[in-house]
Design an enzyme around this catalytic site. Structure first.
Site, PDB file in Angstrom:
ATOM      1  N   ASP A 245      84.452  82.484  -0.594  1.00  0.00           N
ATOM      2  CA  ASP A 245      83.260  83.280  -0.912  1.00  0.00           C
ATOM      3  C   ASP A 245      82.096  82.320  -1.116  1.00  0.00           C
ATOM      4  OD1 ASP A 245      83.032  86.453  -1.925  1.00  0.00           O
ATOM      5  OD2 ASP A 245      81.376  85.174  -2.575  1.00  0.00           O
ATOM      6  N   CYS A 334      81.606  97.817   5.563  1.00  0.00           N
ATOM      7  CA  CYS A 334      81.140  98.842   4.623  1.00  0.00           C
ATOM      8  C   CYS A 334      79.751  99.342   5.000  1.00  0.00           C
ATOM      9  CB  CYS A 334      81.158  98.305   3.198  1.00  0.00           C
ATOM     10  SG  CYS A 334      80.155  96.842   2.969  1.00  0.00           S
TER      11      CYS A 334
END
Ligand code: SAH
Length: 390
Positions: A245, A334
């Site tokens: 990340d 998403c």
């Protein structure tokens, strides 16, 4: 009560029970009204269609809350939130952490309520909902049996409604960071500072869906946040898990989570841009049995779909390249604007470029506590494809 007259021939969406009325569909607004007031929506012959709140400053000028002529008051919100709770009870989605209210998926346009153990986090993303915060909080306290309610109204989408950003306690005072359970695993949740309202609750069922592919596997979790997929992979028997990340603060929590659950020896995290890390792993000849790709929304609006397609294709291509033969790719989007068909087409495109055959094992969506309202396409936003790559 004021009423909004739709242009002739522009009532199709309302008749199909889609709750958004756009400014361009409106012929006239008749009667006194203030932003946030309840109004009726009628067709050009003044036949009743629905009732909801108005915000002349928003391109979604009316959000319909009811298709019946009923009072929209405290009792109305109480009943709607009770119905949302009962729905989750009925489908067995009432976990310690879950979404209690999902906006248009629960016919409460622009209201989001997430629950983390005994703490609730609320977002009112449109003006008409925002001005009714008090009655919503009262209903939540009563229906959910907790007085710990925090508001995360720091979302930028509120600007479209002329609303500022705001967050803080709306009921009670309590620690805003604490341990919470998801699928029996412990996650450190920070409802004040975490991304979204703390966790990505919409991935709860997808986290579980990786179970068949984990035993003994070497796993890469790209865009791992606080380790949602990574920790599940470890719990399902992965031999080694690497999470990636770009957020140092997310990874700090991810490491804490790995330790708390007893996986510190098998799970590690790398800070960096996932695109670069995937490329580096490929050039170093690293291979994984399971790769998870769960990036943030690349297409925030319709205009950005083309660029988003390229971004998704790029990251999935790189993920496929580091998959061992017969490896599994679990890949998500998403962005609502990336429709499921386009998402699958993009994956086919990426597989072709990677020179690999790919079979679609399963095409999933968001967890069931984020209900998809038929006829309201926007409520179906998350795609999660499980692909076996030859
Ligand atoms: N998979 C997570 C949720 C991921 S949300 C879960 O199941 O809980 C998307 C994450 O991508 C965020 O944590 C964000 O910090 C991270 N991110 C955004 N851009 C990135 C990039 N270019 N490289 C790596 N991580 C990125």
């Amino acid at each position: 009560m004021a009423y909004v007259v739709l242009k002739r021939g522009r009532d199709g969406r309302a008749r199909a029970r889609h709750p958004w009325v756009y400014a361009g569909e409106i012929d006239a607004i008749v009667g006194e009204h203030a932003p946030g007031d309840i109004v009726d929506v009628v067709d050009y012959k003044k036949r009743f269609l629905g009732r909801g709140f108005i915000n002349p400053a928003s391109s979604i000028t009316v959000r319909v809350l009811s298709w019946e002529e009923q009072n929209i008051d405290e009792t109305f919100f109480y009943r709607r939130i009770a119905a949302a709770r009962d729905y989750r009870r009925a489908i067995g989605a009432e976990a310690p952490c879950h979404r209690v209210v999902f906006s248009d998926g629960d016919m409460l346009s622009s209201l989001i309520v997430d629950r983390y153990e005994d703490v609730c986090v609320v977002q009112t993303l449109a003006l008409g909902m925002d001005v009714r915060m008090d009655m919503i909080v009262a209903a939540l306290r009563d229906l959910l049996g907790t007085s710990k309610i925090y508001e995360r109204n720091d979302s930028r989408v509120r600007e479209l409604e002329g609303l500022g950003q705001r967050s803080g306690f709306v009921s009670g005072q309590f620690p805003t960071a604490f341990w919470a359970q998801e699928n029996g695993l412990s996650f450190w949740v920070d409802v004040a500072l975490g991304q979204k309202t703390g966790l990505f609750l919409d991935q709860r069922e997808n986290h579980r869906a990786i179970a068949p592919w984990c035993d003994g596997a070497r796993v890469l979790d790209a865009f791992c946040y606080t380790g949602g997929f990574a920790l599940h992979a470890a719990a399902f028997g992965a031999r080694e898990v690497v999470g990636v990340d770009s957020s140092a603060s997310a990874l700090e929590v991810a490491r804490l989570n790995a330790e708390k659950n007893g996986f510190a020896d098998r799970v590690s995290f790398v800070e960096g841009n996932a695109f670069d890390v995937l490329r580096r792993l490929d050039s170093e000849g690293e291979r994984f049995d399971l790769v998870i790709v769960d990036p943030p929304a690349f297409a925030p609006g319709k205009h950005a779909v083309e660029a988003a397609y390229r971004g998704y294709k790029e990251v999935n291509l790189r993920a496929m390249k580091i998959l061992a033969p017969s490896g599994i790719l679990v890949t998500c989007s998403c962005s609502y604007h990336m429709r499921p068909e386009a998402f699958v087409a993009m994956l086919a495109d990426a597989a072709a470029d990677a020179g690999r055959e790919a079979r679609l094992v399963e095409l999933r969506a968001q967890a069931r506590d984020h209900p998809i309202m038929l006829g309201v396409e926007e409520t179906h936003y998350l795609k999660c494809a499980i692909i076996r790559v030859s």
